[in-house]
Design a protein around this motif. Structure first.
Motif, PDB file in Angstrom:
ATOM      1  N   UNK A 191     -14.065   4.221   8.034  1.00 27.13           N
ATOM      2  CA  UNK A 191     -13.164   3.036   8.157  1.00 27.13           C
ATOM      3  C   UNK A 191     -12.589   2.654   6.876  1.00 27.13           C
ATOM      4  N   UNK A 192     -11.558   1.717   6.876  1.00 24.07           N
ATOM      5  CA  UNK A 192     -11.114   1.067   5.768  1.00 24.07           C
ATOM      6  C   UNK A 192     -11.420  -0.201   5.465  1.00 24.07           C
ATOM      7  N   UNK A 193     -10.986  -0.831   4.256  1.00 24.38           N
ATOM      8  CA  UNK A 193     -11.102  -2.291   3.954  1.00 24.38           C
ATOM      9  C   UNK A 193      -9.771  -2.711   3.886  1.00 24.38           C
ATOM     10  N   UNK A 194      -9.654  -4.375   4.411  1.00 22.00           N
ATOM     11  CA  UNK A 194      -8.530  -5.023   3.984  1.00 22.00           C
ATOM     12  C   UNK A 194      -9.003  -5.881   2.723  1.00 22.00           C
ATOM     13  N   UNK A 195      -8.545  -5.364   1.607  1.00 20.23           N
ATOM     14  CA  UNK A 195      -8.906  -6.116   0.245  1.00 20.23           C
ATOM     15  C   UNK A 195      -8.042  -7.155  -0.094  1.00 20.23           C
ATOM     16  N   UNK A 196      -8.400  -8.506  -0.078  1.00 21.96           N
ATOM     17  CA  UNK A 196      -7.471  -9.535  -0.105  1.00 21.96           C
ATOM     18  C   UNK A 196      -6.865  -9.815  -1.543  1.00 21.96           C
ATOM     19  N   UNK A 197      -7.562  -9.042  -2.559  1.00 19.04           N
ATOM     20  CA  UNK A 197      -7.525  -9.341  -4.067  1.00 19.04           C
ATOM     21  C   UNK A 197      -7.625 -10.673  -4.456  1.00 19.04           C
ATOM     22  N   UNK A 198      -8.778 -11.428  -4.033  1.00 21.02           N
ATOM     23  CA  UNK A 198      -9.006 -12.947  -4.168  1.00 21.02           C
ATOM     24  C   UNK A 198      -7.624 -13.723  -3.513  1.00 21.02           C
ATOM     25  N   UNK A 199      -7.285 -13.243  -2.396  1.00 14.59           N
ATOM     26  CA  UNK A 199      -6.169 -14.044  -1.615  1.00 14.59           C
ATOM     27  C   UNK A 199      -4.948 -13.794  -2.159  1.00 14.59           C
ATOM     28  N   UNK A 200      -4.745 -12.756  -2.890  1.00  7.83           N
ATOM     29  CA  UNK A 200      -3.280 -12.439  -3.854  1.00  7.83           C
ATOM     30  C   UNK A 200      -2.615 -11.487  -2.750  1.00  7.83           C
ATOM     31  N   UNK A 201      -3.320 -10.502  -2.256  1.00 11.15           N
ATOM     32  CA  UNK A 201      -2.408  -9.414  -1.629  1.00 11.15           C
ATOM     33  C   UNK A 201      -3.114  -9.449  -0.136  1.00 11.15           C
ATOM     34  N   UNK A 202      -2.382 -10.187   1.004  1.00 12.94           N
ATOM     35  CA  UNK A 202      -3.103  -9.938   2.117  1.00 12.94           C
ATOM     36  C   UNK A 202      -1.674  -9.450   3.037  1.00 12.94           C
ATOM     37  N   UNK A 203      -0.625  -9.963   2.779  1.00 11.13           N
ATOM     38  CA  UNK A 203       0.685  -9.654   3.735  1.00 11.13           C
ATOM     39  C   UNK A 203       0.988  -7.922   3.493  1.00 11.13           C
ATOM     40  N   UNK A 204       0.863  -7.484   2.150  1.00 11.59           N
ATOM     41  CA  UNK A 204       1.305  -6.182   1.925  1.00 11.59           C
ATOM     42  C   UNK A 204       0.495  -5.102   2.841  1.00 11.59           C
ATOM     43  N   UNK A 205      -0.709  -5.497   3.357  1.00 10.19           N
ATOM     44  CA  UNK A 205      -1.523  -4.599   4.178  1.00 10.19           C
ATOM     45  C   UNK A 205      -0.633  -4.202   5.413  1.00 10.19           C
ATOM     46  N   UNK A 206       0.117  -5.135   5.818  1.00 13.52           N
ATOM     47  CA  UNK A 206       0.577  -4.784   7.302  1.00 13.52           C
ATOM     48  C   UNK A 206       0.837  -3.378   7.552  1.00 13.52           C
ATOM     49  N   UNK A 207       1.578  -2.712   6.824  1.00  7.19           N
ATOM     50  CA  UNK A 207       2.064  -1.404   7.386  1.00  7.19           C
ATOM     51  C   UNK A 207       0.904  -0.560   7.185  1.00  7.19           C
ATOM     52  N   UNK A 208      -0.142  -0.648   6.446  1.00  7.52           N
ATOM     53  CA  UNK A 208      -1.253   0.208   6.423  1.00  7.52           C
ATOM     54  C   UNK A 208      -2.233   0.025   7.726  1.00  7.52           C
ATOM     55  N   UNK A 209      -1.985  -1.214   7.899  1.00  6.61           N
ATOM     56  CA  UNK A 209      -3.050  -1.773   9.100  1.00  6.61           C
ATOM     57  C   UNK A 209      -2.376  -1.155  10.316  1.00  6.61           C
TER      58      UNK A 209
END
Length: 264
Positions: A191-209
């Motif tokens: 699997x993969x992880x969604x790493x929030x970088x302490x809440x700094x990067x959530x939205x940039x994950x959308x295309x990966x997800x």
């Protein structure tokens, strides 16, 4: 809601600061149900060359003395963030055979040894050429990593180098490589992880997800990458919302490398 944080570091990481007990108390305060400690071991040193072999004793001792105090309040899991497995896979296999280990994040923090092995943190990303060189090498190494599914459960922070680069740097030149990586992750049952970088990067994950889900990906963890107690759990609820919005039904927890789904 069953909130997890599956990427955290204690003082046993080179850049960690506090014992596991403090991180666990912070997780409890943040309303988490489960915390996995994933202290660093990178086979490649910060400026290149192989690191000394890993001693599991301090990590095992810390976990064994801390977990009982949180029984019934917070589920603790024992993991590791293992960096640079493709560059010494035989050692990675031996080291990660520890029976007590629940979970392994497979990460890449360095250039390949062929390019000197420097940690991405130390680059000056003041030119597009530097960014491109780093990302070319990074995704080439990731293609090697996903051919070693026995060395990881979850592929760590796929967009990791971008946290150090100018915002205008786009992943467009590397989508074919990323799709190949994600396809292989799915094929090998990882699997993969969604790493929030302490809440700094959530939205940039959308295309990966979106790409991962379209390829049949389901196994996914969420982690803050916290190195301080006050950062434990940051961005996790927002990450759950994004996962739901991109078609995921559950997050994944691990016990002795076996995935356990938890509904979102």
């Amino acid at each position: 809601m069953y909130l997890i944080d599956y990427h955290t570091h204690t003082r046993l990481s080179p850049d960690g600061h506090v014992p596991l007990a403090e991180m666990a108390r912070a997780a409890e305060k943040a309303g988490l149900s489960e915390l996995c400690v994933t202290d660093h071991y990178d086979r490649i040193l910060e400026h290149g060359g192989f690191a000394p072999d890993y001693d599991w004793s301090p990590a095992l001792e810390q976990f064994r003395t801390t977990a009982p105090a949180f029984e019934g309040k917070l589920q603790l899991r024992f993991g590791i963030e293992y960096g640079s497995a493709p560059f010494d896979p035989d050692y990675a296999r031996r080291m990660l055979a520890l029976p007590e280990l629940d979970f392994v994040i497979g990460s890449l923090h360095n250039l390949s040894p062929e390019l000197g092995g420097e940690d991405f943190f130390y680059f000056s990303y003041d030119s597009e050429e530097t960014c491109r060189r780093v990302l070319d090498d990074y995704f080439a190494s990731m293609l090697r990593l996903v051919e070693l599914p026995e060395t990881y459960d979850i592929l760590g922070h796929i967009i990791y180098p971008l946290r150090y680069m100018p915002q205008e740097i786009s992943l467009d030149p590397w989508w074919d490589s990323i799709d190949t990586v994600l396809r292989r992750v799915v094929e090998t049952g990882r699997g993969i992880e969604l790493n929030t970088y302490c809440g700094k990067t959530v939205a940039p994950w959308r295309p990966i997800l979106e790409r991962y889900r379209a390829l049949g990906g389901e196994l996914i963890t969420v982690g803050s990458d916290a190195h301080f107690p006050e950062r434990v759990g940051l961005g996790i609820p927002t990450a759950y919302d994004l996962l739901k919005d991109t078609g995921f039904r559950y997050v994944t927890t691990y016990h002795r490398h076996n995935p356990v789904p938890k509904p979102l």
